[in-house]
Every structure is written in structure tokens, then in C-alpha cells.
Design a protein around this motif. Structure first.
Motif, PDB file in Angstrom:
ATOM      1  N   ARG A   1      77.606  -1.466  -9.241  1.00  0.00           N
ATOM      2  CA  ARG A   1      76.839  -2.541  -9.877  1.00  0.00           C
ATOM      3  C   ARG A   1      75.598  -2.013 -10.560  1.00  0.00           C
ATOM      4  O   ARG A   1      74.989  -1.070 -10.052  1.00  0.00           O
ATOM      5  CB  ARG A   1      76.507  -3.638  -8.874  1.00  0.00           C
TER       6      ARG A   1
ATOM      7  N   LYS B   1      82.759  -7.176 -18.482  1.00  0.00           N
ATOM      8  CA  LYS B   1      83.546  -7.747 -17.384  1.00  0.00           C
ATOM      9  C   LYS B   1      82.610  -8.301 -16.314  1.00  0.00           C
ATOM     10  O   LYS B   1      81.547  -7.748 -16.053  1.00  0.00           O
ATOM     11  CB  LYS B   1      84.431  -6.654 -16.788  1.00  0.00           C
ATOM     12  N   ASN B   2      82.999  -9.419 -15.678  1.00  0.00           N
ATOM     13  CA  ASN B   2      82.195  -9.993 -14.609  1.00  0.00           C
ATOM     14  C   ASN B   2      82.270  -9.122 -13.366  1.00  0.00           C
ATOM     15  O   ASN B   2      83.345  -8.670 -12.981  1.00  0.00           O
ATOM     16  CB  ASN B   2      82.660 -11.404 -14.273  1.00  0.00           C
TER      17      ASN B   2
ATOM     18  N   GLU C   1      80.845  -8.908  -9.261  1.00  0.00           N
ATOM     19  CA  GLU C   1      80.170  -9.578  -8.155  1.00  0.00           C
ATOM     20  C   GLU C   1      79.008  -8.710  -7.692  1.00  0.00           C
ATOM     21  O   GLU C   1      79.149  -7.509  -7.522  1.00  0.00           O
ATOM     22  CB  GLU C   1      81.131  -9.823  -6.999  1.00  0.00           C
TER      23      GLU C   1
ATOM     24  N   CYS D   1      81.079  -2.261 -13.759  1.00  0.00           N
ATOM     25  CA  CYS D   1      82.303  -2.643 -13.067  1.00  0.00           C
ATOM     26  C   CYS D   1      83.044  -1.440 -12.491  1.00  0.00           C
ATOM     27  O   CYS D   1      83.834  -1.588 -11.568  1.00  0.00           O
ATOM     28  CB  CYS D   1      83.216  -3.441 -13.997  1.00  0.00           C
TER      29      CYS D   1
ATOM     30  N   THR E   1      77.340 -13.307  -9.887  1.00  0.00           N
ATOM     31  CA  THR E   1      78.069 -12.396 -10.765  1.00  0.00           C
ATOM     32  C   THR E   1      77.192 -12.031 -11.956  1.00  0.00           C
ATOM     33  O   THR E   1      76.368 -12.821 -12.405  1.00  0.00           O
ATOM     34  CB  THR E   1      79.393 -13.003 -11.270  1.00  0.00           C
TER      35      THR E   1
ATOM     36  N   ARG F   1      77.366  -9.540 -15.781  1.00  0.00           N
ATOM     37  CA  ARG F   1      78.262  -8.901 -16.746  1.00  0.00           C
ATOM     38  C   ARG F   1      77.996  -7.411 -16.774  1.00  0.00           C
ATOM     39  O   ARG F   1      76.847  -6.972 -16.783  1.00  0.00           O
ATOM     40  CB  ARG F   1      78.076  -9.485 -18.135  1.00  0.00           C
TER      41      ARG F   1
END
Length: 64
Positions: free
Chosen positions: A29, A18-19, A21, A32, A10, A12
């Protein structure tokens, strides 16, 4: 024999924190969402991000 599942990495979101994946399913990516990606692009376009510099050295400039 099966190997143990690797933990999902993960990161940020650079815009909101926000995290996210780090998988192929995460389309935006390291962002988010499309909104955070657009906000970041807008900040670059409006030159909100700046690299700090120091004033030029006056001794190195040639006369005239």
C-alpha cells in the motif's frame, strides 16, 4: 454487545488506478503490487516526475 464493523478504506493505486484496501495485509500500500511500486520508484529515479517551475526573474539577478 458487538459494535458494527467498520468499512474497509480503499485507495487507488497511484500507478495503475486499481482499488487497494488500506489494511496491514496490503503489503505494498498504497500500491497494488510490487510491480507498481517498482515502476513508481523507477519513474522517480529517472526524474520523470518534475515539479513545474517558472524561469528565474532576470531583474533580481545581481550584475556580473
Amino acid at each position: 454487545m458487538t459494535s458494527p464493523a467498520k468499512p474497509v478504506r480503499t485507495v487507488r493505486c497511484p500507478q495503475c488506478g486499481k482499488n487497494v484496501e488500506w489494511t496491514p495485509a496490503s503489503t505494498y500500500r498504497p500500491f497494488c503490487s510490487a510491480r507498481c511500486r517498482q515502476l513508481d520508484l523507477g519513474a522517480w529515479a529517472s526524474e520523470s516526475y518534475r515539479v513545474p517551475t517558472s524561469p528565474p526573474d532576470t531583474e533580481d539577478t545581481p550584475p556580473g
